[in-house]
Design an enzyme around this catalytic site. Sequence first.
Site, PDB file in Angstrom:
ATOM      1  N   SER A   1     -43.122 -30.968  16.127  1.00 55.50           N
ATOM      2  CA  SER A   1     -43.284 -30.680  17.544  1.00 55.50           C
ATOM      3  C   SER A   1     -41.948 -30.757  18.279  1.00 55.50           C
ATOM      4  O   SER A   1     -40.994 -30.105  17.879  1.00 55.50           O
ATOM      5  CB  SER A   1     -44.308 -31.674  18.102  1.00 55.50           C
TER       6      SER A   1
ATOM      7  N   HIS B   1     -52.293 -28.829  15.748  1.00 58.75           N
ATOM      8  CA  HIS B   1     -50.869 -29.068  15.971  1.00 58.75           C
ATOM      9  C   HIS B   1     -50.301 -30.098  14.997  1.00 58.75           C
ATOM     10  O   HIS B   1     -49.117 -30.380  15.016  1.00 58.75           O
ATOM     11  CB  HIS B   1     -50.661 -29.538  17.419  1.00 58.75           C
TER      12      HIS B   1
ATOM     13  N   ASP C   1     -52.690 -22.981  17.141  1.00 57.64           N
ATOM     14  CA  ASP C   1     -52.073 -24.203  17.673  1.00 57.64           C
ATOM     15  C   ASP C   1     -51.940 -24.023  19.175  1.00 57.64           C
ATOM     16  O   ASP C   1     -51.214 -23.163  19.654  1.00 57.64           O
ATOM     17  CB  ASP C   1     -50.693 -24.412  17.026  1.00 57.64           C
TER      18      ASP C   1
END
Lengths: 263, 407
Positions: free
Chosen positions: A94, A244, A216
Amino acid sequence: MDIVKRNNVKVFGEGSQPMIFAHGFGCGQHMWRYIWPAFEKEYKIILFDYVGSGNSDVTAYNSERYSSLNGYAQDVLDICHQLDLKNSVFVGHSVSGMVGLLASIKEPEFFESLVLVGPSARYIDDKQYTGGFQQTDIEELLLTMESNYIGWANFLAPAIMKNDERPELGAELTESFCSTDPVIARQFAKVTFLSDNRKDLDKVKHPALILQCSQDIIAPVQVGQFLHRHMATSVYRLMQATGHCPHLSAPEETIKLIKEFLT
Amino acid sequence: MIQAESILEQLPCGCIVFNENGTITYANHMVCTVLGYKREDLLGQSVEIMLTLSSRIFYQTHFFPLLKLNEQVSEIFLTLRSESGRPVPMMVNAKLTSESAQPGYVCVFSPIWERQKYEQQLLEINRAQQKALQENKLLIQLREQLELNQFELDRKISILQRRSEEYLQMGKVFMHDVQEPIRKISLFFDSYLRTSGNPQNANEIRHLTVISKSIQRLKFLMGSLLDFVQISSDEGAVTLIKTADLISQANTQLIKENKYDGIELILGDIPEFEGRAAQIKRVFFELLKNAAQNKDPNRALRIAVSAVVTEENAYQNHLSKYRYTDHIKIEFNDNGTGFDSRFEDYVFGLLNKLNAGSGGPGLGLALCRQIISHHYGTIKAKSIIGEGTTVIIVLPLRQAPEFNIYT
């Protein structure tokens, strides 16, 4: 300053080439527990928590420093300096994708390649660019987080995990799990979701793997494709995994794609 | 069993089951009623369909990781999204179930309309109070820090002023007081040589040669040190530097003055930055000269210059201050002889030199460092014997502070 203590750094594994795992917004190094066992035979595994996350030293938190992703990148660089790492494989989930990218531009010799799991260069839509969110969504997220501070103890509760095969890590795994301080978590959320690193993409010189999940919500497919178009050195892999957190929901696929990229 | 299922349907709270992939495999009547969905609209869909966008982020970054690693979560606040898009505040508990063949998660929801209002009020009061407290604490801290900084700054200014005066004075000393005696010694020594005829004694010849060489060396050193003292006192206006042009000019000057030839200069795309052009050009000149002096005799000299803009902390000395601003990182990479990495810092010292054959006084890199610090930047070298040297300069893009200190 004891960087190892500050960032709760863990070093183990039988290989010599370092492999650094950097967690994203929300949690700490525990997020990688299904992934690193597949690499510890061949790499030197480095796990850590950003200052303010996991079991880091919260007293080292400096709101000026961590109001920019550069401050988080400095955490990574501090660890590389401290452990004298060279040619590392950096695996970032991320927001850590962009953190690792910034670090690799600043001090290229620490890194050999980058693995970006669900990265995004900007979360908020902008003219022709689709990030997936509006400013108001992010403000609502901050409110949701705030509402959960009432039950925040849930996130501080000991994470009970089976860890029979690695008893030496058992103690660590029963410590607190998520972002420990509501104020810090809020600032991390703001820095993450209001960041814009589109201008940095073409500065990347290292080979980079973009692991894009299907469906996502945080980093939609268009974002992964945008990153790929703007990073000449990148390889793009669309995963079957949804959501995610493929390193939690689909560790086998995640490991397989990283291994393919590294060989 | 049939009765149990009927109870499940009539529960006064929403209940769903979803699998590892987040696909909904069961939804009871209450969920459908509260959210306005038909049951078949939910079955087979991702659980995220029931969440607002921001709750989806929270689900992905907190809820799901916690559920996955801890196998249960409780008392989580989430905003659900009804079929018509209306937000519904919910208290959520979820738990791993091993009842069915595939692992799944049972999740119960209770709407908290009234409680939510109360909590919102609490939060608002709490927020206001926290803000006031924080601001107050911050102001007190800042006031103390300011006082301390002003005191420190005042002391440092006194010392710096004194140093700077001494430095200039030292310049004058070099200029007149030391240069003049050297000039006289040189003059009278030459005239002595002319009038005293040719010395016959071998020893005498040797001594005279040593004196003559020493005088030359002294003159050279004096000139160089004077150069070093004067370079940063020459202020010059700050302008936008066209880096590639300046490097090319420095290269032309180097070829003209020192007869170095055949440098292959590869200039990448180099952004403009602010600086004093004459001084920056001198840096480029010294770096090119250094590379030329330390050329590997076995291969043609190649110098590649590249640059990238990164954000660096504008504070260099204050340990707890951070303000990330745009900086330019310029790299001069040559394929010269290189040097032992132990000397990467040493080479920037005044009159320090590694290559005794280069003829220079060991001033070039010290001069570069002085100019770069004068522009609030840093300079460092990385070298590998036999491969070459890379000099890395990091400079702020703008010389004036560009940030608003109140943001």
